[in-house]
Design an enzyme around this catalytic site. Structure first.
Site, short mmCIF file in Angstrom:
data_model
loop_
_atom_site.label_atom_id
_atom_site.label_comp_id
_atom_site.label_asym_id
_atom_site.label_seq_id
_atom_site.Cartn_x
_atom_site.Cartn_y
_atom_site.Cartn_z
CB ALA A 162 -0.90 -0.03 1.23
N GLY B 34 0.72 -4.92 1.02
CA GLY B 34 -0.45 -5.04 0.15
C GLY B 34 -0.18 -5.83 -1.12
CD GLU C 3 -2.02 -7.11 3.29
OE1 GLU C 3 -1.70 -6.03 2.77
OE2 GLU C 3 -2.50 -7.20 4.43
CD GLU D 96 1.82 -5.14 5.99
OE1 GLU D 96 2.59 -6.06 6.34
OE2 GLU D 96 1.12 -5.21 4.97
N1 CAA Z 1 4.54 3.15 -1.04
C1 CAA Z 1 4.91 4.26 -1.68
N2 CAA Z 1 6.01 4.36 -2.45
C2 CAA Z 1 6.78 3.27 -2.57
C3 CAA Z 1 6.47 2.06 -1.93
C4 CAA Z 1 5.28 2.03 -1.14
N3 CAA Z 1 4.86 0.90 -0.53
N4 CAA Z 1 7.42 1.17 -2.22
C5 CAA Z 1 8.30 1.78 -3.02
N5 CAA Z 1 7.92 3.06 -3.23
C6 CAA Z 1 8.60 4.08 -4.03
C7 CAA Z 1 9.80 4.65 -3.30
O1 CAA Z 1 9.40 5.65 -2.40
C8 CAA Z 1 10.62 5.17 -4.45
O2 CAA Z 1 10.06 6.41 -4.87
P1 CAA Z 1 11.05 7.64 -5.25
O3 CAA Z 1 11.85 7.14 -6.40
O4 CAA Z 1 10.09 8.74 -5.59
O5 CAA Z 1 11.89 7.88 -4.03
C9 CAA Z 1 10.34 4.17 -5.56
O6 CAA Z 1 9.15 3.49 -5.19
C10 CAA Z 1 11.45 3.14 -5.70
O7 CAA Z 1 11.66 2.55 -4.42
P2 CAA Z 1 13.10 2.41 -3.74
O8 CAA Z 1 13.98 3.52 -4.16
O9 CAA Z 1 12.86 2.24 -2.26
O10 CAA Z 1 13.57 1.06 -4.43
P3 CAA Z 1 14.59 0.00 -3.80
O11 CAA Z 1 14.91 -0.94 -4.92
O12 CAA Z 1 15.72 0.66 -3.12
O13 CAA Z 1 13.76 -0.78 -2.69
C11 CAA Z 1 11.82 -1.90 -1.81
C12 CAA Z 1 12.65 -1.55 -3.07
C13 CAA Z 1 12.62 -2.85 -0.93
C14 CAA Z 1 10.54 -2.60 -2.28
C15 CAA Z 1 11.49 -0.61 -1.04
O14 CAA Z 1 10.93 0.33 -1.96
C16 CAA Z 1 10.52 -0.80 0.06
O15 CAA Z 1 10.87 -1.31 1.11
N6 CAA Z 1 9.23 -0.39 -0.15
C17 CAA Z 1 8.23 -0.45 0.84
C18 CAA Z 1 7.74 -1.88 1.05
C19 CAA Z 1 6.71 -1.95 2.17
O16 CAA Z 1 7.01 -1.67 3.30
N7 CAA Z 1 5.46 -2.33 1.81
C20 CAA Z 1 4.38 -2.42 2.75
C21 CAA Z 1 3.61 -1.16 2.78
S1 CAA Z 1 2.44 -1.12 4.09
C22 CAA Z 1 1.09 -1.97 3.53
O17 CAA Z 1 1.09 -2.54 2.46
C23 CAA Z 1 -0.07 -1.93 4.45
C24 CAA Z 1 -1.20 -2.81 4.15
O18 CAA Z 1 -1.15 -4.02 4.38
C25 CAA Z 1 -2.42 -2.27 3.66
#
Ligand code: CAA
Length: 263
Positions: A63, A108, A111, A131
């Site tokens: 998400a 998400g 999920e 999360e």
């Molecule tokens: N939400 C918003 N933006 C996201 C995102 C997310 N979940 N995941 C990645 N992005 C964005 C980053 O902010 C980045 O944007 P910018 O270029 O504008 O800075 C772009 O995507 C590329 O990401 P990274 O530079 O971080 O890429 P990376 O290769 O270094 O890392 C990754 C990849 C390990 C997937 C890392 O992006 C990451 O950890 N993302 C978050 C993963 C996460 O925690 N997901 C769970 C979200 S909570 C949820 O889903 C709740 C629920 O159950 C409803």
């Protein structure tokens, strides 16, 4: 639509979540567009769906953390409901849905893959429910579907530790049915979807309903659900053609007739 693309390939529909700049993260707009894309699927001409993500790095990275970062308690609950409603629509969609997980499937992303009927992935896929590291619980069904798919012990370990797992481990614990190279993933998904599409469509839909609905109730009620859906098949042309062709030993006819029949 800005973030969802839909392609029809014969009887198979391919839905792609297309927000690669954010690794296909799910914001409200993506969820709304996905909901509309499902509503728009022509159930008369489509027999299986594939869900995937754009690019070669990520299926869905979760998400949208930016959007969630300022939510109040009530807004958080509403955002959870928004995701849950779309994912439930996917889970109960009349047609089988194959998740072709082509990279990160986090939060998400994991999920949404679990709301599909079948998961296959590429060898660079990473699954996880990170999360609790963000100070929240999995909010789009992760606490419920992961435990049902891989068992409560493994689900609790993954969720409590927020540890991501790679494709081979996802396969080992039964979260995915198969792992392919990145190049082979979509052809494999399409081949599987075509294999489903070649079967009697009403029978396939009834199987999905029987399995999904039967798993929600005790066995005595579950077998009644099965009996009803089994009985319904005997009103279809597919049953008459399929069994007739078998009895006539006409395999060619079976291939020609069965896939084109509908109730
Ligand atoms: N939400 C918003 N933006 C996201 C995102 C997310 N979940 N995941 C990645 N992005 C964005 C980053 O902010 C980045 O944007 P910018 O270029 O504008 O800075 C772009 O995507 C590329 O990401 P990274 O530079 O971080 O890429 P990376 O290769 O270094 O890392 C990754 C990849 C390990 C997937 C890392 O992006 C990451 O950890 N993302 C978050 C993963 C996460 O925690 N997901 C769970 C979200 S909570 C949820 O889903 C709740 C629920 O159950 C409803």
């Amino acid at each position: 639509m800005e973030f969802i693309t839909y392609e029809q390939d014969g009887f198979v529909g391919v839905i792609t979540i297309n927000r690669p700049k954010a690794l296909n993260a799910l914001n409200s707009q993506v969820l709304e567009e996905l909901d509309a894309a499902l509503d728009a699927v022509d159930l008369n001409t489509t027999r299986a769906l594939i869900l995937t993500g754009a690019g070669d790095k990520s299926f869905v990275a979760g998400a949208d953390i930016g959007e969630m970062s300022t939510l109040t308690k009530a807004e958080g609950e509403a955002f959870g409901k928004k995701g849950n409603d779309v994912f439930r629509k996917l889970e109960t969609f009349p047609l089988p849905v194959i998740a072709a997980v082509n990279g990160f499937a986090l939060g998400g992303g994991c999920e949404i893959s679990m709301s599909c009927d079948i998961r296959i992935c590429s060898d660079n896929a990473v699954f996880g429910q990170p999360e609790v590291g963000l100070g929240i619980t999995p909010g789009f069904g992760g606490t419920q579907r992961l435990a049902r798919l891989v068992g409560a012990g493994m689900a609790k370990q993954m969720i409590y530790t927020a540890r991501n797992i790679k494709a081979d481990e996802a396969y080992r614990i039964g979260l995915v049915n198969a792992v392919y190279s990145q190049e082979e993933l979509m052809p494999a998904a399409k081949k599987m979807a075509a294999g489903i599409a070649a079967q009697a469509p009403i029978a396939v839909r009834n199987c999905k309903k029987a399995i999904n609905e039967g798993l929600q109730v005790d066995m005595d009620k579950a077998i009644v659900i099965e009996e009803k859906l089994f009985g319904d098949c005997f009103e279809t042309e597919d049953q008459k053609a399929g069994m007739g062709n078998f009895l006539e030993k006409d395999k060619e006819k079976k291939l020609k007739v069965v896939p084109f029949q509908n109730k």
